[in-house]
Design an enzyme around this catalytic site. Structure first.
Site, PDB file in Angstrom:
ATOM      1  N   ARG A 153      29.549  46.476  86.346  1.00 28.54           N
ATOM      2  CA  ARG A 153      29.147  45.513  87.367  1.00 28.54           C
ATOM      3  C   ARG A 153      27.828  45.923  88.017  1.00 28.54           C
ATOM      4  O   ARG A 153      27.350  47.038  87.842  1.00 28.54           O
ATOM      5  CB  ARG A 153      30.247  45.405  88.435  1.00 28.54           C
ATOM      6  N   LYS A 184      30.586  50.157  93.417  1.00 25.89           N
ATOM      7  CA  LYS A 184      31.505  51.272  93.594  1.00 25.89           C
ATOM      8  C   LYS A 184      30.963  52.280  94.602  1.00 25.89           C
ATOM      9  O   LYS A 184      29.785  52.297  94.942  1.00 25.89           O
ATOM     10  CB  LYS A 184      31.760  51.966  92.257  1.00 25.89           C
ATOM     11  N   TYR A 207      31.882  49.078  98.153  1.00 24.82           N
ATOM     12  CA  TYR A 207      33.249  49.583  98.252  1.00 24.82           C
ATOM     13  C   TYR A 207      33.190  51.093  98.482  1.00 24.82           C
ATOM     14  O   TYR A 207      32.403  51.803  97.837  1.00 24.82           O
ATOM     15  CB  TYR A 207      34.032  49.305  96.966  1.00 24.82           C
ATOM     16  N   HIS A 250      36.522  53.092  99.797  1.00 22.55           N
ATOM     17  CA  HIS A 250      37.860  53.645  99.559  1.00 22.55           C
ATOM     18  C   HIS A 250      37.900  55.121  99.969  1.00 22.55           C
ATOM     19  O   HIS A 250      38.170  56.011  99.161  1.00 22.55           O
ATOM     20  CB  HIS A 250      38.251  53.488  98.084  1.00 22.55           C
ATOM     21  N   GLU A 293      35.883  46.780 101.475  1.00 25.53           N
ATOM     22  CA  GLU A 293      37.340  46.618 101.467  1.00 25.53           C
ATOM     23  C   GLU A 293      37.973  46.557 102.849  1.00 25.53           C
ATOM     24  O   GLU A 293      39.164  46.248 102.964  1.00 25.53           O
ATOM     25  CB  GLU A 293      38.006  47.721 100.638  1.00 25.53           C
ATOM     26  N   ARG A 315      56.224  36.015 103.552  1.00 19.31           N
ATOM     27  CA  ARG A 315      55.461  36.002 102.301  1.00 19.31           C
ATOM     28  C   ARG A 315      56.351  35.619 101.125  1.00 19.31           C
ATOM     29  O   ARG A 315      55.947  34.845 100.256  1.00 19.31           O
ATOM     30  CB  ARG A 315      54.824  37.380 102.056  1.00 19.31           C
ATOM     31  N   LEU A 337      48.920  47.375  99.280  1.00 23.82           N
ATOM     32  CA  LEU A 337      47.684  47.714  99.983  1.00 23.82           C
ATOM     33  C   LEU A 337      47.936  47.845 101.468  1.00 23.82           C
ATOM     34  O   LEU A 337      48.545  46.968 102.081  1.00 23.82           O
ATOM     35  CB  LEU A 337      46.627  46.632  99.740  1.00 23.82           C
ATOM     36  N   ALA A 366      46.673  50.021  92.840  1.00 24.93           N
ATOM     37  CA  ALA A 366      46.320  50.632  94.125  1.00 24.93           C
ATOM     38  C   ALA A 366      45.634  51.985  93.956  1.00 24.93           C
ATOM     39  O   ALA A 366      45.450  52.703  94.936  1.00 24.93           O
ATOM     40  CB  ALA A 366      47.588  50.794  94.980  1.00 24.93           C
ATOM     41  N   ILE A 367      45.229  52.328  92.747  1.00 28.25           N
ATOM     42  CA  ILE A 367      44.705  53.668  92.494  1.00 28.25           C
ATOM     43  C   ILE A 367      43.421  53.949  93.271  1.00 28.25           C
ATOM     44  O   ILE A 367      43.130  55.101  93.607  1.00 28.25           O
ATOM     45  CB  ILE A 367      44.501  53.880  90.968  1.00 28.25           C
ATOM     46  N   ASP A 368      42.635  52.916  93.593  1.00 31.60           N
ATOM     47  CA  ASP A 368      41.430  53.125  94.400  1.00 31.60           C
ATOM     48  C   ASP A 368      41.761  53.734  95.758  1.00 31.60           C
ATOM     49  O   ASP A 368      40.924  54.423  96.356  1.00 31.60           O
ATOM     50  CB  ASP A 368      40.688  51.806  94.618  1.00 31.60           C
ATOM     51  N   VAL A 384      43.374  52.871  85.804  1.00 30.84           N
ATOM     52  CA  VAL A 384      41.915  52.754  85.827  1.00 30.84           C
ATOM     53  C   VAL A 384      41.465  52.342  87.223  1.00 30.84           C
ATOM     54  O   VAL A 384      41.947  51.349  87.780  1.00 30.84           O
ATOM     55  CB  VAL A 384      41.436  51.740  84.769  1.00 30.84           C
TER      56      VAL A 384
END
Length: 371
Positions: free
Chosen positions: A15, A75, A94, A96, A118, A203, A240, A268-270, A298
């Site tokens: 990106r 990133k 971003y 994180h 984020e 929800r 999240l 949710a790995i970020d 990933v």
């Protein structure tokens, strides 16, 4: 203002932080735009596209960082990029930070002003700059999960949609937000039997009203979650807590209750991941095995569909980028409390409470900073 956009250097990140359209808008507002040569190639944008938009091409990332008042990225800045940040410079990307002490400390030491995509909010309590990538990641999750389940990858060898006479795979999605909803829609569309777990009764009522019949919902108590995970062929983690480290919902001990060869996709790995056994991987080497359970973790999933992701992200970030450039970051944040929520670091101070709690670092109120 001089706005700079370097080439992303995180592995397999295709990106780019600014589209030619965004560059053209910034130039039309009287700003100078500096793009590192080749930055847009992974998303299908040539240097000529940026030049036609009025941008100037830079030969290196160092030139971009040296000349720009604001750096716009996708990133989080990597270690080498963080060394090029300087006091007074604005970083808009971003971040994180909650699971990343090294980055947090480097940003604090740099003296820059770092605004995180984020944690920017909207009037409805949503996360408008995270949502486009959450939609992309959610839609990708069943796709990569189905691939992980293939026997050649160590998975159970189960087809998500099944065939006549053979039932479909069971997919459990933990979290019914943007990621979880999109994941459930796509998994159901592929023919899987889908259960979405969430703790918000409103929800779940919404999901049942809108998607009733396509997939089911259940309350995400610890016991209920454990039961559903044990039955699953594929588990998608889509939880999240804005700006904070993701809660660990599945322990390593629980893997022993799962079907051999079952797959986990941790979206949710970020934010550190929502499974105890999660660790960030890359598109080049995306999966690993823990106790017979295949993990796909990933950390930049939307980078796999770079053109779609870049355009979607650019559409969302452009108004905020222009506000910062037109007014300066301080006035832009003072005028827009939702943008102020994105302020994570300023002039050697951490300004986001969830990050401070996660890392044990003192926090200065962002409201005090802009005053």
């Amino acid at each position: 203002m001089k706005i700079g956009c370097p080439t992303e250097i995180k592995p397999q990140e295709f990106r780019v932080g600014m589209t030619p359209n965004a560059a053209q808008e910034a130039v039309a507002h009287g700003h100078d735009v500096l793009i590192q040569s080749g930055a847009g190639i992974g998303s299908g944008f040539s240097d000529e596209d940026y030049i036609a938009a009025g941008a100037v091409m830079a030969a290196s990332a160092q030139e971009v960082f040296e000349k720009a008042d604001m750096i716009v990225k996708v990133k989080e800045p990597q270690a080498g990029e963080r060394k090029m940040l300087r006091e007074g410079q604005v970083l808009f990307t971003y971040l994180h930070l909650a699971p990343d002490r090294a980055q947090t400390e480097d940003l604090i030491a740099s003296g820059c002003t770092a605004i995180a995509y984020e944690t920017v909010t909207d009037r409805n309590g949503g996360l408008p700059l995270l949502a486009p990538m959450s939609e992309v990641a959610g839609k990708l999750a069943p796709q990569v999960g189905a691939w992980t389940l293939q026997k050649a990858n160590g998975g159970r060898g189960v087809l998500l949609g099944g065939v006549p006479g053979v039932g479909p795979a069971r997919v459990v999605v933990i979290g019914g937000g943007v990621v979880g909803t999109q994941a459930a829609r796509v998994a159901a569309g592929m023919g899987a039997e889908v259960m979405v777990l969430d703790r918000s009764l409103p929800r779940m009522s919404y999901l049942d009203d809108i998607y009733g019949g396509a997939f089911n919902t259940s309350f995400a108590s610890k016991g209920n979650t454990a039961d559903w995970v044990a039955q699953a062929d594929l588990v998608i983690g889509a939880v999240l807590v804005p700006g904070a480290a993701a809660p660990k919902l599945i322990t390593r001990e629980q893997l022993s209750t799962m079907k051999p060869g079952a797959a986990i996709v941790d979206v949710a790995i970020d934010q550190g991941g929502c499974f105890e056994t999660s660790k960030a991987t890359t598109h080049q080497d995306p999966i690993y095995d823990v106790d017979g359970i295949m993990h796909y973790c990933v950390a930049n999933m939307p980078g796999a569909v770079a053109r779609t992701s870049t355009i979607a992200l650019g559409n969302a970030t452009m108004p905020f980028m222009l506000a910062i450039a037109n007014k300066g970051w301080k006035k832009a944040c003072a005028d827009d409390p939702h943008l102020l929520e994105g302020l994570n670091v300023h002039a050697g101070q951490l300004t986001y409470f969830a990050v401070g709690k996660a890392l044990g670092i003192d926090v200065t109120s962002p409201q005090l900073v802009i005053k």
